[in-house]
Design a protein around this motif. Structure first.
Motif, mmCIF file in Angstrom:
data_model
loop_
_atom_site.group_PDB
_atom_site.id
_atom_site.type_symbol
_atom_site.label_atom_id
_atom_site.label_comp_id
_atom_site.label_asym_id
_atom_site.label_seq_id
_atom_site.Cartn_x
_atom_site.Cartn_y
_atom_site.Cartn_z
ATOM 1 N N SER A 185 -4.190 -37.355 37.590
ATOM 2 C CA SER A 185 -4.089 -36.584 36.352
ATOM 3 C C SER A 185 -3.223 -37.337 35.354
ATOM 4 O O SER A 185 -2.269 -38.012 35.731
ATOM 5 N N ARG A 186 -3.564 -37.181 34.081
ATOM 6 C CA ARG A 186 -2.750 -37.777 33.024
ATOM 7 C C ARG A 186 -2.744 -36.817 31.848
ATOM 8 O O ARG A 186 -3.613 -35.953 31.730
ATOM 9 N N ARG A 187 -1.738 -36.967 30.977
ATOM 10 C CA ARG A 187 -1.639 -36.130 29.785
ATOM 11 C C ARG A 187 -1.915 -36.992 28.574
ATOM 12 O O ARG A 187 -1.347 -38.065 28.408
ATOM 13 N N VAL A 188 -2.808 -36.512 27.712
ATOM 14 C CA VAL A 188 -3.135 -37.228 26.479
ATOM 15 C C VAL A 188 -2.988 -36.271 25.303
ATOM 16 O O VAL A 188 -3.164 -35.063 25.442
ATOM 17 N N MET A 189 -2.660 -36.837 24.166
ATOM 18 C CA MET A 189 -2.514 -36.015 22.976
ATOM 19 C C MET A 189 -3.875 -35.866 22.289
ATOM 20 O O MET A 189 -4.594 -36.842 22.109
ATOM 21 N N HIS A 190 -4.205 -34.637 21.895
ATOM 22 C CA HIS A 190 -5.448 -34.384 21.183
ATOM 23 C C HIS A 190 -5.340 -35.035 19.801
ATOM 24 O O HIS A 190 -4.329 -34.877 19.103
ATOM 25 N N PRO A 191 -6.361 -35.784 19.382
ATOM 26 C CA PRO A 191 -6.253 -36.527 18.126
ATOM 27 C C PRO A 191 -6.108 -35.658 16.873
ATOM 28 O O PRO A 191 -5.459 -36.060 15.914
ATOM 29 N N LEU A 192 -6.682 -34.467 16.885
ATOM 30 C CA LEU A 192 -6.615 -33.612 15.706
ATOM 31 C C LEU A 192 -5.483 -32.589 15.790
ATOM 32 O O LEU A 192 -4.706 -32.438 14.855
ATOM 33 N N TYR A 193 -5.399 -31.910 16.939
ATOM 34 C CA TYR A 193 -4.458 -30.798 17.057
ATOM 35 C C TYR A 193 -3.086 -31.220 17.570
ATOM 36 O O TYR A 193 -2.163 -30.415 17.587
ATOM 37 N N LYS A 194 -2.950 -32.454 17.988
ATOM 38 C CA LYS A 194 -1.666 -33.010 18.444
ATOM 39 C C LYS A 194 -1.050 -32.234 19.607
ATOM 40 O O LYS A 194 0.147 -32.229 19.800
ATOM 41 N N LYS A 195 -1.888 -31.583 20.377
ATOM 42 C CA LYS A 195 -1.419 -30.861 21.546
ATOM 43 C C LYS A 195 -1.725 -31.704 22.781
ATOM 44 O O LYS A 195 -2.775 -32.347 22.851
ATOM 45 N N PHE A 196 -0.815 -31.703 23.769
ATOM 46 C CA PHE A 196 -1.053 -32.466 24.989
ATOM 47 C C PHE A 196 -2.020 -31.704 25.882
ATOM 48 O O PHE A 196 -1.847 -30.505 26.132
ATOM 49 N N ILE A 197 -3.044 -32.398 26.350
ATOM 50 C CA ILE A 197 -4.020 -31.804 27.261
ATOM 51 C C ILE A 197 -4.102 -32.670 28.515
ATOM 52 O O ILE A 197 -3.792 -33.857 28.486
ATOM 53 N N ARG A 198 -4.506 -32.029 29.614
ATOM 54 C CA ARG A 198 -4.602 -32.740 30.888
ATOM 55 C C ARG A 198 -6.002 -33.292 31.077
ATOM 56 O O ARG A 198 -6.995 -32.582 30.902
ATOM 57 N N ARG A 199 -6.072 -34.531 31.483
ATOM 58 C CA ARG A 199 -7.332 -35.173 31.866
ATOM 59 C C ARG A 199 -7.164 -35.655 33.294
ATOM 60 O O ARG A 199 -6.096 -36.152 33.669
ATOM 61 N N SER A 200 -8.222 -35.527 34.100
ATOM 62 C CA SER A 200 -8.127 -35.984 35.484
ATOM 63 C C SER A 200 -9.408 -36.702 35.877
ATOM 64 O O SER A 200 -10.468 -36.510 35.270
ATOM 65 N N LYS A 201 -9.279 -37.549 36.882
ATOM 66 C CA LYS A 201 -10.403 -38.311 37.380
ATOM 67 C C LYS A 201 -10.212 -38.527 38.872
ATOM 68 O O LYS A 201 -9.083 -38.659 39.342
ATOM 69 N N LYS A 202 -11.319 -38.558 39.611
ATOM 70 C CA LYS A 202 -11.265 -38.781 41.056
ATOM 71 C C LYS A 202 -11.651 -40.220 41.370
ATOM 72 O O LYS A 202 -12.604 -40.758 40.809
ATOM 73 N N TYR A 203 -10.899 -40.828 42.270
ATOM 74 C CA TYR A 203 -11.155 -42.192 42.709
ATOM 75 C C TYR A 203 -11.335 -42.201 44.220
ATOM 76 O O TYR A 203 -10.640 -41.476 44.938
#
Length: 102
Positions: free
Chosen positions: A24-42
């Motif tokens: 999991s990682r946290r990225v900032m939304h480009p428009l709303y500037k809110k941090f959202i969680r993104r995840s990926k399985k490896y």
């Protein structure tokens, strides 16, 4: 180019010598500037079938092992795992007191 090292949680250990790791990682939304969680399985290679579901692990990039598997297990719950090639552990920056077994 340095090898990438990711930290995640084991979500499946049902396969032989393979674990599924959720990163999991946290990225900032480009428009709303809110941090959202993104995840990926490896899919990662676990030579000794040591990991169980829920473990926190570090995985490191490696040459392809199979179609989906291009990661090797480096650490499990903060402890270096044996069976990791020395050059991969050295490049990944695994500087622990425990010796690396080849």
């Amino acid at each position: 180019m340095p090898r990438r090292v990711l930290t995640g949680r084991v979500t499946s250990d049902k396969m032989d010598k393979t674990i599924t790791v959720l990163v999991s990682r946290r990225v900032m939304h480009p428009l709303y500037k809110k941090f959202i969680r993104r995840s990926k399985k490896y899919a990662a290679h676990d030579e000794t079938n040591l990991c169980v579901e829920g473990d926190t692990v570090r995985i490191v990039e490696c040459p392809p092992i199979s179609k989906r598997k291009t990661w090797i297990l480096l650490e499990r719950n903060g402890e270096l795992v044996g069976g990791v090639p020395a050059e991969i552990a050295a490049v990944a920056g695994a500087h622990h007191d425990a010796p690396v077994q080849v």
